[in-house]
Motif scaffolding. Structure first.
Motif, mmCIF file in Angstrom:
data_model
loop_
_atom_site.group_PDB
_atom_site.id
_atom_site.type_symbol
_atom_site.label_atom_id
_atom_site.label_comp_id
_atom_site.label_asym_id
_atom_site.label_seq_id
_atom_site.Cartn_x
_atom_site.Cartn_y
_atom_site.Cartn_z
ATOM 1 N N ASP A 47 0.837 -1.206 0.000
ATOM 2 C CA ASP A 47 0.000 0.000 0.000
ATOM 3 C C ASP A 47 0.868 1.251 0.000
ATOM 4 O OD1 ASP A 47 -2.318 -1.384 -0.049
ATOM 5 O OD2 ASP A 47 -2.735 -1.239 2.107
ATOM 6 N N ILE A 48 1.898 1.220 0.850
ATOM 7 C CA ILE A 48 2.763 2.403 0.942
ATOM 8 C C ILE A 48 3.508 2.613 -0.372
ATOM 9 C CG2 ILE A 48 4.809 3.360 2.121
ATOM 10 C CD1 ILE A 48 3.717 2.161 4.702
ATOM 11 N N TYR A 50 2.461 1.868 -3.346
ATOM 12 C CA TYR A 50 1.505 2.481 -4.284
ATOM 13 C C TYR A 50 1.362 3.978 -4.021
ATOM 14 C CZ TYR A 50 -0.157 -1.785 -6.508
ATOM 15 O OH TYR A 50 -0.237 -2.912 -7.264
ATOM 16 N N ARG A 51 1.325 4.280 -2.731
ATOM 17 C CA ARG A 51 1.171 5.702 -2.365
ATOM 18 C C ARG A 51 2.398 6.507 -2.806
ATOM 19 N NH1 ARG A 51 -1.501 10.097 -2.280
ATOM 20 N NH2 ARG A 51 -1.080 11.496 -0.542
ATOM 21 N N GLU A 54 2.189 7.207 -6.364
ATOM 22 C CA GLU A 54 1.153 8.218 -6.585
ATOM 23 C C GLU A 54 1.712 9.619 -6.334
ATOM 24 O OE1 GLU A 54 -3.262 6.967 -5.631
ATOM 25 O OE2 GLU A 54 -2.377 8.091 -3.973
ATOM 26 N N ILE A 55 2.445 9.737 -5.216
ATOM 27 C CA ILE A 55 3.008 11.042 -4.872
ATOM 28 C C ILE A 55 4.030 11.495 -5.916
ATOM 29 C CG2 ILE A 55 4.469 12.263 -3.186
ATOM 30 C CD1 ILE A 55 3.095 10.572 -1.012
ATOM 31 N N THR A 76 8.172 13.362 3.948
ATOM 32 C CA THR A 76 7.463 14.235 4.889
ATOM 33 C C THR A 76 5.961 13.918 4.901
ATOM 34 O OG1 THR A 76 9.008 15.919 4.110
ATOM 35 C CG2 THR A 76 7.310 16.629 5.665
ATOM 36 N N ILE A 77 5.435 13.640 3.706
ATOM 37 C CA ILE A 77 3.997 13.336 3.633
ATOM 38 C C ILE A 77 3.679 12.008 4.317
ATOM 39 C CG2 ILE A 77 2.085 12.798 2.078
ATOM 40 C CD1 ILE A 77 3.447 14.671 0.007
ATOM 41 N N ILE A 78 4.433 10.999 3.948
ATOM 42 C CA ILE A 78 4.111 9.668 4.491
ATOM 43 C C ILE A 78 4.664 9.492 5.903
ATOM 44 C CG2 ILE A 78 4.449 7.183 4.152
ATOM 45 C CD1 ILE A 78 4.323 7.626 1.193
ATOM 46 N N GLY A 79 5.804 10.094 6.160
ATOM 47 C CA GLY A 79 6.386 10.003 7.489
ATOM 48 C C GLY A 79 7.404 8.892 7.585
ATOM 49 N N ASP A 83 7.967 7.649 13.016
ATOM 50 C CA ASP A 83 6.879 8.568 13.339
ATOM 51 C C ASP A 83 5.512 7.879 13.340
ATOM 52 O OD1 ASP A 83 8.804 10.534 13.368
ATOM 53 O OD2 ASP A 83 8.497 11.058 11.241
ATOM 54 N N PHE A 84 5.476 6.679 12.741
ATOM 55 C CA PHE A 84 4.181 5.972 12.717
ATOM 56 C C PHE A 84 3.828 5.573 14.128
ATOM 57 C CE2 PHE A 84 5.406 3.966 8.349
ATOM 58 C CZ PHE A 84 5.382 5.227 7.762
ATOM 59 N N LYS B 38 -6.122 14.462 7.964
ATOM 60 C CA LYS B 38 -5.105 15.502 8.112
ATOM 61 C C LYS B 38 -5.751 16.844 8.411
ATOM 62 C CE LYS B 38 -0.789 14.393 5.901
ATOM 63 N NZ LYS B 38 0.033 14.556 4.700
ATOM 64 N N VAL B 45 1.438 12.031 9.951
ATOM 65 C CA VAL B 45 2.038 11.437 8.751
ATOM 66 C C VAL B 45 1.123 10.337 8.211
ATOM 67 C CG1 VAL B 45 4.416 11.976 9.310
ATOM 68 C CG2 VAL B 45 3.380 9.880 10.198
ATOM 69 N N GLU B 46 1.196 10.163 6.899
ATOM 70 C CA GLU B 46 0.293 9.205 6.242
ATOM 71 C C GLU B 46 0.580 7.755 6.600
ATOM 72 O OE1 GLU B 46 0.168 9.689 2.079
ATOM 73 O OE2 GLU B 46 -0.535 11.768 2.160
ATOM 74 N N GLY B 47 1.855 7.499 6.839
ATOM 75 C CA GLY B 47 2.287 6.125 7.089
ATOM 76 C C GLY B 47 1.532 5.446 8.215
ATOM 77 N N THR B 48 1.005 6.244 9.128
ATOM 78 C CA THR B 48 0.245 5.692 10.248
ATOM 79 C C THR B 48 -1.015 4.968 9.770
ATOM 80 O OG1 THR B 48 1.030 7.502 11.608
ATOM 81 C CG2 THR B 48 -0.878 6.320 12.412
ATOM 82 N N TYR B 50 -1.821 3.329 6.836
ATOM 83 C CA TYR B 50 -1.841 2.091 6.037
ATOM 84 C C TYR B 50 -1.908 0.799 6.857
ATOM 85 C CZ TYR B 50 -1.202 5.072 2.026
ATOM 86 O OH TYR B 50 -1.400 6.004 1.070
ATOM 87 N N PRO B 73 -0.591 4.526 -10.638
ATOM 88 C CA PRO B 73 -0.962 3.135 -10.361
ATOM 89 C C PRO B 73 -2.428 3.017 -9.927
ATOM 90 C CG PRO B 73 0.349 4.024 -8.564
ATOM 91 C CD PRO B 73 0.317 5.072 -9.634
ATOM 92 N N LYS B 76 -6.697 1.502 -4.247
ATOM 93 C CA LYS B 76 -7.695 0.737 -3.498
ATOM 94 C C LYS B 76 -8.845 1.656 -3.123
ATOM 95 C CE LYS B 76 -4.800 -2.827 -1.434
ATOM 96 N NZ LYS B 76 -4.090 -3.250 -0.212
#
Lengths: 531, 108
Positions: A47-48, A50-51, A54-55, A76-79, A83-84, B38, B45-48, B50, B73, B76
């Motif tokens: 998933d990440i 794919y993201r 996309e970015i 920075t966007i995904i982290g 940071d998760f 957000k 952050v987005e990673g949290t 998924y 791509p 989902k």
């Protein structure tokens, strides 16, 4: 400008410059480390990715190389993984530790059953090598059996967790997903073979031949299993249920197998007879049914979840055998000891000629079934209405020292103890009478109505001086069991016993015979008159 | 006490609830969910997001299908399952109870 690298992220191609690439690689590695040991982690990593694609695409379109700034903006966007927030339940996460591999059959990389593909995946080497090895060793016979054993022993890797176990660390590299027109993904697994497809085509052909031979072999075994099972059950049903002995009565001596069940009720406790029959049938039918089932399985080559079913059958079979053993042991004790009684009758006069006349005959009695004991030359007549058994008496001729004629009746029977057996023997009913020079003998003996059979025997011993003339009537041959034995006695002890080869019991009827040590000889005296 | 840490702890508890709430209004892409969360400052952050989506999907609360995108791509497209809806109703109730409890204590 640094050199650029082409990379593939989630199925999309990107150009990326060298420095950006190294940052991205480290980042992806960190993501991978963070999620690879987490339940569903691989999906999250996908998933990440794919993201990320996309970015990048929203930043650049498809033109131009991705720069260090692009990658940093994306991070920075995904982290960063640190940071998760942690949401995983620590306890429920199965860990796919490195190098923890298991051997499976690999249906995704198979020629016959995937054994070699599985070995290749397990050892991280080329399956073709093992295929060559198996084909060569099959010529010596070993390879064939090892292959079959592995086929049976190894489970198929037919689900993702199993594939992951099988490939280990190589899992992600062999796995590739292709997007279909309908928007779904199909997953395929590359062969780990590096020697190429030409080899595999050859093996596929060899494999097909091998498979056909194997199937024919299995079908033949399967058919014979089904036939054996079916015929065994059929013959038991015919013999015991429909009383149709058919092929089981052999040359003249009619062994009435069908009446085993009826005879059983004369031997054992009436209440345990049906149990013995039922348990015997279970003990025989269950393995036969299993044989038929296996045969059908081999012929039609299907798989079934029959583990519980088979186990139940096995347990039932063992239980019925044990129960049968216990019951038979319990009944068998009644035959533990043998006891004998005998009574003697001495003829008042000593005639030159003795007439032996059959008085009552077993065949004249009212009986329902005749049953032969295979080994004993011993036919039983059962009368179901009076619950009575008629058994053949036996006459033995003996030459005595003394000049007197003596008739000895010896009865034997079995019981739990010696005295029990003697008591049983005393109960045997037998009719004989002597009138001057004539001895009347029944050709059978019986037991009181309702008595059980305890291997009862009755022997009539006739002691006469040598050269006495004996006359036998037509039925008296029944008193001899297919042969004539002549014993010689001295001081009341048997010194010899001889089988008369020249004279058969059926020759005796209505004739006069002279007895000697060597047997019976037809008398030349014609003046004698039959009675 | 670290304020940021406490805030993170608080967010953590309600994030799953927020995802389900966003999806209860309409089915959407992961990026739509991220945007909303957000804006509401529930995630940084987005990673949290998924791993949470994967977990909720594996728990049967969500389902997804692949959708082609004009550029880039495939994506989902998530939606709530019936089980997810029931689960959300329960969460709604416990959220209300929680807010009531906190208010009760604060206004005493």
């Amino acid at each position: 400008m640094d050199k650029t690298i082409n990379i593939n992220i989630a199925g999309t191609l990107f150009q990326i410059d060298d420095e950006a690439y190294r940052i991205l690689r480290d980042y992806l590695q960190a993501i991978n480390n963070r999620f690879k040991n987490v339940q569903g982690g691989h999906e999250t990593i996908d998933d990440i990715e794919y993201r990320i694609a996309e970015i990048f695409q929203s930043q650049k379109g498809l033109a131009g190389a991705i720069s260090k700034e692009n990658v940093e903006a994306m991070i920075t966007i995904i982290g960063k993984p640190g940071d998760f927030d942690h949401y995983e339940q620590e306890t429920s996460a199965p860990t796919y530790a490195t190098q923890r591999k298991r051997m499976y059959r690999n249906p995704d990389d198979s020629i016959i059953s995937g054994v070699c593909g599985g070995i290749g995946a397990y050892l991280n080497s080329d399956p073709v090598l093992f295929r060559i090895l198996f084909v060569i060793s099959a010529f010596f016979g070993i390879g064939f059996f090892v292959y079959i054993a592995l086929w049976i022993a190894l489970p198929a890797a037919n689900s993702d967790p199993k594939r992951r176990d099988m490939y280990g660390d190589a899992y992600n590299s062999v796995r590739s997903q292709t997007l279909q027109a309908d928007g779904t993904y199909t997953t395929s697994y590359q062969t780990t073979s590096k020697l190429g497809n030409a080899f595999n085509e050859i093996f596929r052909a060899i494999g097909k031949v091998f498979y056909v031979i194997f199937r024919i072999f299995l079908i033949i075994i399967g058919i014979s299993f089904v036939l054996i099972g079916f015929l065994t059950i059929l013959s038991f049903v015919m013999v015991f249920l429909f009383k149709f002995p058919g092929v089981f009565s052999h040359d003249g001596i009619n062994v009435h197998l069908s009446y085993y069940t009826d005879f059983l009720s004369y031997i054992v406790n009436p209440s345990s007879a049906p149990w013995i029959i039922a348990l015997t049938l279970i003990a025989i039918f269950l393995p036969m049914l299993a044989l038929i089932y296996w045969g059908v399985k081999m012929i039609f080559w299907f798989k079934a979840r029959d583990g519980i079913f088979s186990l139940t059958g096995l347990v039932l079979w063992v239980l019925s055998l044990s129960a049968l053993a216990i019951i038979l042991f319990n009944e068998g004790i009644s035959f533990a000891e043998t006891g004998r009684t005998s009574s003697q009758n001495i003829l008042t006069s000593t005639p030159d000629t003795i007439f032996i006349i059959t008085d009552h005959k077993a065949s004249d009695q009212k009986y329902d079934k005749e049953f032969s004991l295979p080994d004993e030359d011993y036919s039983l007549y059962m009368s179901d209405s009076t619950r009575q058994l008629f058994m053949p008496a036996r006459l033995c001729l003996n030459i005595a020292e003394q000049s007197q004629v003596k008739l000895e009746i010896q009865k034997s029977s079995c019981g739990r103890t010696r005295s029990d057996a003697v008591k049983k023997a005393e109960l045997i009913i037998y009719n004989s009478r002597i009138s001057n020079d004539t001895i009347f003998l029944d050709d059978f003996f019986t037991l009181p109505a309702g008595s059980k059979w305890r291997a009862d025997f009755l022997t009539v011993n006739l002691f006469v001086p040598a050269n006495t003339v004996l006359y036998f009537d037509r039925q008296s041959r029944n008193l001899f069991h297919n042969e004539i034995n002549i014993g010689k006695f001295k001081d009341n002890e048997e010194v010899s016993s001889k089988y008369d080869e020249d004279t058969q019991p059926w020759d005796l009827a209505d004739k006069f015979w002279v007895i000697s040590e060597n047997g019976l000889k037809e008398s030349e005296k014609t003046s004698l008159k039959p009675k | 006490m670290d304020l940021e840490n406490t805030k993170a702890q608080m967010r953590k508890g309600i994030l799953e609830y927020c995802i389900l709430s966003v999806l209860s209004r309409s089915s959407c892409y992961a990026s739509d969910i991220i945007k909303e969360l957000k804006e509401a400052e529930v995630i940084v952050v987005e990673g949290t997001l998924y791993p949470l989506l994967t977990r909720q999907k594996n728990a049967g609360l969500l389902s997804y299908r692949w959708e082609e995108s004009q550029q880039g791509p495939p994506r989902k497209y998530y939606e709530l399952t019936d089980a997810g809806r029931t689960y959300l109703t329960d969460l709604d109730k416990s959220w209300k109870e929680l807010v009531d409890s906190v208010n009760l204590i604060r206004t005493r």
